[in-house]
Design a protein around this motif. Structure first.
Motif, short mmCIF file in Angstrom:
data_model
loop_
_atom_site.label_atom_id
_atom_site.label_comp_id
_atom_site.label_asym_id
_atom_site.label_seq_id
_atom_site.Cartn_x
_atom_site.Cartn_y
_atom_site.Cartn_z
N ARG A 82 61.37 12.65 29.45
CA ARG A 82 60.03 12.68 28.84
C ARG A 82 59.10 11.86 29.71
N GLY A 83 57.93 12.40 29.98
CA GLY A 83 56.96 11.69 30.81
C GLY A 83 55.54 11.92 30.36
N ASN A 84 54.65 11.06 30.85
CA ASN A 84 53.22 11.21 30.62
C ASN A 84 52.54 10.77 31.91
N ILE A 85 51.55 11.51 32.35
CA ILE A 85 50.96 11.25 33.66
C ILE A 85 50.24 9.90 33.72
N GLN A 86 49.93 9.31 32.57
CA GLN A 86 49.29 8.00 32.61
C GLN A 86 50.25 6.90 33.06
N ILE A 146 41.77 15.08 33.45
CA ILE A 146 42.89 14.15 33.44
C ILE A 146 43.07 13.57 32.04
N GLU A 147 41.96 13.22 31.41
CA GLU A 147 42.00 12.59 30.08
C GLU A 147 42.71 13.48 29.07
N ALA A 148 42.43 14.78 29.13
CA ALA A 148 43.07 15.71 28.19
C ALA A 148 44.57 15.78 28.44
N CYS A 149 44.97 15.78 29.69
CA CYS A 149 46.39 15.89 30.02
C CYS A 149 47.15 14.61 29.70
#
Length: 208
Positions: A145-149, A126-129
């Motif tokens: 645009r998105g980021n899984i965090q 998860i950290e890498a993604c």
């Protein structure tokens, strides 16, 4: 494409997306599913979507591929083996009418070719993604645009919820929700799905 069993989708998993559609932000994961007939790989080809049922909206998403059943205490890295990007196409006018009637969303979400998927990449952590943004490019302009965090419900919560309520096993996929910026498609629009600077898949949309 390898055998896919179930396609689970998380609704309203980014706060700004829920707000842009005037929806209440959920307090627990909101899960719906798509038939496997909805799935189509984006490899540069033309993809046909219904153009006679109102607006068709794009929703770019980070997609997980499940390698084995989830059990309490198992690390996510043991459950997920690959990830990809996808688009959850939605017949927005149809969905609005279904919501007014309190009906399920399947007619608005489950039509053929409504679940685009790119090539898969190996999942490490998860950290890498979380270090990489995903984007949707429409006709050479960034539209999402998105980021899984930024997810309301993290991957651990989503996987555990799906497992407990529906079952989760090898070959299942989870579309994890879309960030803000959804919009309508037009005939011959070109879509590119990017992980960082890498294009994982693209296609042209034909509205029939």
């Amino acid at each position: 494409m390898e055998h896919i069993r179930n396609i689970y989708c998380v609704g309203r998993n980014y706060r700004l997306h829920a707000q842009e559609l005037g929806n209440e932000v959920p307090k627990s994961p909101m899960i719906f599913s798509k038939p496997t007939h909805a799935l189509v790989k984006a490899n540069g080809q033309a993809i046909s979507l219904p153009g006679d049922r109102g607006e068709v909206h794009y929703e770019v998403e980070w997609v997980l591929h499940i390698a084995r059943p989830y059990k309490t205490g198992i690390n996510i890295e043991e459950v997920v083996d690959q990830f990809a990007l996808g688009i959850d196409f939605t017949l927005r006018d149809v969905q609005s009418e279904l919501k007014k009637k309190g009906h399920p969303w399947l007619l608005a979400k489950g039509f053929p070719n409504s679940a685009i998927i790119t090539e898969f990449r190996k999942f490490t952590s998860i950290e890498a993604c979380q270090k990489v943004d995903f984007t949707l490019i429409k006709n050479n302009q960034e539209v999402q645009r998105g980021n899984i965090q930024d997810m309301l419900f993290d991957i651990q919560t989503i996987i555990q919820f799906c497992s407990e309520n529906f079952g989760l096993g090898a070959g299942d996929m989870i579309y994890t929700g879309t960030p803000a910026g959804v919009g309508s498609m037009a005939h011959n629009d070109h879509l590119q799905l990017k992980w960082g600077e890498e294009v994982l898949g693209d296609c042209f949309i034909h509205l029939n």
